[in-house]
Write a protein that holds these residues in place. Structure first.
Motif, mmCIF file in Angstrom:
data_model
loop_
_atom_site.group_PDB
_atom_site.id
_atom_site.type_symbol
_atom_site.label_atom_id
_atom_site.label_comp_id
_atom_site.label_asym_id
_atom_site.label_seq_id
_atom_site.Cartn_x
_atom_site.Cartn_y
_atom_site.Cartn_z
ATOM 1 N N THR A 163 -28.611 -3.439 10.480
ATOM 2 C CA THR A 163 -29.232 -2.113 10.454
ATOM 3 C C THR A 163 -28.387 -1.077 9.720
ATOM 4 O OG1 THR A 163 -28.283 -1.525 12.593
ATOM 5 C CG2 THR A 163 -30.473 -2.540 12.611
ATOM 6 N N SER A 166 -35.673 -7.214 4.624
ATOM 7 C CA SER A 166 -35.643 -5.747 4.564
ATOM 8 C C SER A 166 -35.896 -5.127 5.935
ATOM 9 C CB SER A 166 -36.698 -5.241 3.577
ATOM 10 O OG SER A 166 -38.008 -5.617 4.003
ATOM 11 N N ARG A 167 -36.290 -5.926 6.907
ATOM 12 C CA ARG A 167 -36.665 -5.399 8.219
ATOM 13 C C ARG A 167 -35.556 -4.571 8.850
ATOM 14 N NH1 ARG A 167 -38.026 -9.160 13.550
ATOM 15 N NH2 ARG A 167 -38.446 -7.439 15.012
ATOM 16 N N GLU A 181 -34.106 -1.310 6.707
ATOM 17 C CA GLU A 181 -35.037 -0.179 6.733
ATOM 18 C C GLU A 181 -34.810 0.717 7.948
ATOM 19 O OE1 GLU A 181 -38.879 -1.971 6.473
ATOM 20 O OE2 GLU A 181 -38.780 -2.232 4.293
ATOM 21 N N ALA A 194 -31.998 3.065 6.906
ATOM 22 C CA ALA A 194 -32.211 3.887 5.717
ATOM 23 C C ALA A 194 -32.392 5.365 6.037
ATOM 24 C CB ALA A 194 -33.416 3.361 4.939
ATOM 25 N N GLU A 195 -33.125 5.668 7.110
ATOM 26 C CA GLU A 195 -33.325 7.070 7.476
ATOM 27 C C GLU A 195 -32.005 7.737 7.855
ATOM 28 O OE1 GLU A 195 -34.610 10.785 8.301
ATOM 29 O OE2 GLU A 195 -35.609 9.183 7.169
#
Length: 220
Positions: A71, A95-96, A99, A102-103
């Motif tokens: 993560t 990509s799970r 992502e 990413a935020e």
């Protein structure tokens, strides 16, 4: 010669009180990750993340490669320690999980420093070599599937510049490396990596009995 201190919960809390500088963004990502299946076991500890950031800042590197994103807690720690012009390439099989991070990368203002590559790690590293990234990275952090450790190590050394540092996580693997009954592929992968590094005259090495085992490798 003194033995290692066993770091129980109280001592770990002391270390965090007097050393850890984890802000709200990092705490939020760590808390979110801890709620995922296997999240607490798979993500790096906050102390290790801070240590990785320390290494990036202390060595002054501008190019970092991370093999195994999950993560992106360690990704965030290292990206923050890079200069604004720095670049961190991180790779994961899916990509799970990236992502999710990413935020938090965006909130920290470092998303533009992070380049996520999705796919089999060996394929990603081979492509980086084909694209001219040999001898490029000042620091590589390896924390991916343990079966692939020996292969990733060889590819990472080609991508690491002379004098660069490779950091390998989980090299004690929950203590299973010294358990003769532990013959699963993951444990055997870590053992193979440890033997490979020990006998490798191309590098300097220091295995640290901290966290789940952390090995620092310097390419000569």
């Amino acid at each position: 010669m003194a033995n290692q201190i066993a770091a129980g919960p109280e001592l770990l809390e002391y270390v965090r009180e007097f050393s850890l500088r984890e802000d709200e963004i990092l705490r939020g990502l760590r808390s979110l990750t801890a709620g995922l299946p296997g999240g607490e076991a798979l993500q790096v500890s906050p102390e290790e993340g801070q240590f990785l950031a320390f290494l990036v800042a202390a060595t002054g590197v501008t190019d970092v490669l991370e093999i195994g994103t999950f993560t992106g807690y360690s990704t965030l720690c290292m990206a923050r320690a890079l200069p604004a012009s720095g670049r961190l390439i991180t790779c994961d099989i899916t990509s799970r999980w990236p992502e999710i991070g990413a935020e938090h990368w965006r909130r920290a203002g470092v998303a533009d420093r992070i380049d996520v590559r999705i796919g089999d790690a060996s394929d990603t590293l081979e492509k980086l070599l084909a694209d001219g990234f040999a001898d490029r990275f000042g620091l590589v952090f390896l924390d991916a599937d343990k079966i692939g450790y020996p292969r990733y190590y060889e590819l990472a050394l080609k991508l690491l510049r002379p004098g660069g540092v490779l950091v390998v996580d989980n090299t004690l693997f929950f203590g299973r490396v010294v358990d003769p009954l532990a013959t699963d592929p993951d444990t055997e992968g870590v053992r193979a990596l440890n033997a490979l590094v020990r006998d490798d005259e191309r590098v300097d090495v220091s295995m640290l009995p901290v966290s789940d085992g952390l090995t620092l490798v310097r390419r000569r």
